[in-house]
Design a protein around this motif. Structure first.
Motif: not given
Length: 395
Positions: A9, A16, A19, A32, A157
């Protein structure tokens, strides 16, 4: 050998992190990454540090998007009630303000802490001050160069946000990713943003800086809002201006009803009966800030004389003027002070049910990077939660 994860992500903001939490709960290994030093920077400064995290009343009508139906699926899959439930579960106290807006009682830090707690799982990793140098599509997903390390993932993402508030590190990177993979973009501009004025208007109204008036403002496309108008050193602001700015186009005028709860001709008629020698300036100063009335007289927009000297036609003309006060903004203050970016990745390119790109398997977009912008009042955060949740359940 490249590091392997299920999901990468890009962006540790509201969408973010939401998610990441959902994907993590599904057992996905998640990384992330963010180019900033810490997560949730926009959350922390929002709502004057109190974070207007959602609204009691959320519908598709509260969003600006070329396809107004696009938001419906995500909002129904994860509504404001689900997020309010999460807030309550974490013991965060909040209050309702005007128009159903919900704010933290203590601090926006509570919302960031909650999201980080939701992401506190061994299968969710976070890395900050990361430059995404390259992105490649592979047969199984994507390959990214993060600083100097290659990482491979099945799902990517993009939660990079828009262009508003560049001081917080806003960049067009998300749009560049969309472009790289052939996705169309709706032209971007600043939304929920104060207006600047033309030279003469600015000179006349700059001394009124700090004065607020409850009004109803309408754009040329017929969209209207009732809220406070605020005069500033640069032009016009306040909630009503921020709202209509998302529907305003350069060169258009905005029509403002300065007395939305009165009929000015009727009020002046009654005043004239009681005090015929009272001046228009004195009468209007009972209804509007005196300095504003004086500014209009000085400009020659209205003529000051005793009320008894006004005939019915002149009273009607005054009514037209104050109930349809025309102002033609010079422009807006731009991304520097905008709360949101209008436009972005074209929603026609994305599945409304999953946020996945229709033509690029495994590529998802969430939050402000796409062509969905909410009204002032917690709607942009709700879009972050809803789109982030939906992508997290599918990536």
């Amino acid at each position: 050998m490249a590091k392997q994860v299920d999901v990468v992500i890009i962006g540790a903001g509201a969408a973010g992190l939401m998610c990441a939490a959902q994907a993590g709960k599904r057992g996905r290994s998640v990384l992330v990454v963010d180019h900033g030093k810490k997560p949730g920077r926009k959350i922390l400064i929002s709502g004057g540090g109190k974070c207007n995290f959602t609204n009691y009343d959320v519908t598709a009508n509260n969003f600006v998007c070329q396809n107004p139906h696009f938001v419906k699926s995500a909002l129904s899959q994860y509504s404001q009630w689900e997020f309010i439930g999460m807030v309550a579960e974490h013991g965060i106290t909040y209050e309702e303000r005007d128009h159903g807006q919900l704010f933290c009682l203590d601090s926006a830090k509570d919302i960031v802490a909650m999201l980080l707690k939701e992401c506190d799982m061994p299968n969710i990793m976070q890395q900050y001050q990361v430059e995404v140098a390259e992105i490649e599509k592979t047969s199984t997903g994507f390959r990214l160069l993060l600083n100097t390390e290659w990482v491979e993932c099945q799902s990517l993402v993009v939660a990079t946000g828009g262009l508003s508030m560049p001081k917080l590190g806003a960049t067009p990177f998300g749009y560049q990713i969309a472009e790289q993979f052939g996705l169309k973009r709706v032209t971007t501009c600043a939304g929920l943003v104060p207006f600047t004025l033309h030279k003469e208007d600015k000179a006349a109204f700059e001394p009124l800086s700090g004065i607020a008036i409850p009004v109803r403002a309408e754009t040329e496309d017929g969209t209207s809002f009732s809220e406070n108008l605020l005069f500033t050193h640069r032009g016009l602001s306040g909630p009503v201006v921020l709202q209509v700015s998302s529907y305003w186009q350069p060169g258009q005028k905005v029509t403002i009803d300065l007395l939305p709860s009165e009929s000015l001709p009727e009020v002046l008629d009654a005043m004239r009966d009681k005090h015929p020698n009272q001046s228009l300036k004195t009468a209007l100063s009972r209804l509007l800030p005196k300095r504003f009335v004086e500014a209009l007289i000085e400009r020659g927009d209205i003529k000051d004389k005793p009320l008894k000297q006004f005939n019915p036609k002149e009273l009607a003309a005054l009514g037209d003027y104050f109930h349809q006060w025309p102002i033609a903004p010079n422009g807006t203050e731009g991304y520097r002070t905008a709360e949101v970016t209008l436009g972005g990745v074209d929603t026609d390119e994305l599945s409304s049910k999953t946020m996945e790109a229709k033509q690029v398997s495994g590529l998802y977009f969430v939050g402000e990077v796409m062509d969905v912008s909410g009204w002032l009042g917690g709607y942009n955060f709700q879009w972050a939660w809803s789109s982030g949740y939906v992508a997290g359940m599918n990536c």
